[in-house]
Structures are given as C-alpha cells and as structure tokens.
Design an enzyme around this catalytic site. Structure first.
Site, mmCIF file in Angstrom:
data_model
loop_
_atom_site.group_PDB
_atom_site.id
_atom_site.type_symbol
_atom_site.label_atom_id
_atom_site.label_comp_id
_atom_site.label_asym_id
_atom_site.label_seq_id
_atom_site.Cartn_x
_atom_site.Cartn_y
_atom_site.Cartn_z
ATOM 1 N N SER A 117 -2.652 -6.325 6.490
ATOM 2 C CA SER A 117 -2.469 -5.840 7.856
ATOM 3 C C SER A 117 -3.628 -4.977 8.361
ATOM 4 O O SER A 117 -3.781 -4.797 9.560
ATOM 5 C CB SER A 117 -1.153 -5.068 7.996
ATOM 6 N N LYS A 131 -1.509 2.187 8.597
ATOM 7 C CA LYS A 131 -1.818 1.651 9.929
ATOM 8 C C LYS A 131 -2.712 2.649 10.672
ATOM 9 O O LYS A 131 -2.843 3.805 10.277
ATOM 10 C CB LYS A 131 -0.550 1.433 10.766
#
Length: 147
Positions: A68, A105
């Site tokens: 990700s 993230k």
C-alpha cells in the site's frame, strides 16, 4: 504489544542501546559512481544509531508487509524506523491504529478531517470518522530496504 495489522505491518521491534558500532564515513558526496575508498576520503566514523535514532526510548523498528505504500518507496520486508515522540503532522508517514488494526499510511489533514492515504492507487484512503478508534502510534523517520 499484541500485533493486529491490516496486512501492512509484519512485526515491531524495539530499539536497543548497546555497544556503538562505528563505520567509516566518506567525506565527499557521490553524485555518480564511487570514489576510491582510499584513506584520504574518510571523514570520520559514523554510528548509525546516533544518526538514525533521536529518541531511543521511543523508537521502534517495524517490518512492512504489503504494497500500500510502494509509491513512497516502502516495500514488503522493508524496515521502518518509527519515533513515537514526534508529532504527527500533515503529510508525514505514520503508523496508526484504526479500530484495533495497525497500518502504515500517509497522514493528510484537510481542515478538521483526517485521512490515512496509501501510496498505491489499488488501495483506498481511510477517512477518520467520529466513533472510530483512531490513534497515531508513531511517525516514520527512515525506511531501510535492500536495493
């Protein structure tokens, strides 16, 4: 800490202080190529712990599992150096706990809204909404990976 991850984090290790391990530090920057490792180029010695870890008691190493964050140069099995003493500000890469799951993230703050944004178009951003269990666990300061 019991590890519950959304698949982006494989393991967490604490930083330890021990014997300093100094390595030669070249005095010249290398734009392309590599100078001869002759003694004339040695500037001094460098301990990577001193260079990479500002707050030893609050620094951890996190092993990545997942794609990700590949757009930020973070790949599976990379090791992130995470400092829990730093303030998480807009655009920093963070380790967060969202509803009991750890994730890595990029933190985006737009007005009063918080987003955890992946660096891969195959993954959706996470909008932090009222009622969600949300904690910034630490700020990523360095990425270590093999080339």
């Amino acid at each position: 800490m019991k590890l519950h991850s959304d698949g982006s984090i494989k393991a967490i290790y604490s930083a330890t202080q021990g014997k300093k391990q100094y390595r030669p530090l070249m005095s010249s920057k290398i734009p392309a190529g590599f100078p001869s490792p002759a003694q004339d180029y040695i500037e001094g010695k460098l301990d990577l712990n001193e260079y990479l870890i500002v707050h030893p008691a609050s620094t951890f190493f996190v092993r990545v599992d997942g794609y990700s964050m590949q757009g930020a140069g973070i790949m599976p099995d990379d090791i992130l150096i995470v400092d829990r003493a730093l303030e998480a500000t807009n655009n920093r890469i963070v380790i967060a706990i969202v509803d009991g799951e750890l994730t890595v993230k990029r933190l985006k703050i737009k007005g009063k809204k918080y987003y955890l944004v992946p660096e891969n178009d195959e993954f959706e951003p996470i909008l932090i909404q009222e009622g969600m269990d949300f904690i910034i666990w630490g700020v990523v300061t360095y990425v270590i990976h093999k080339v």
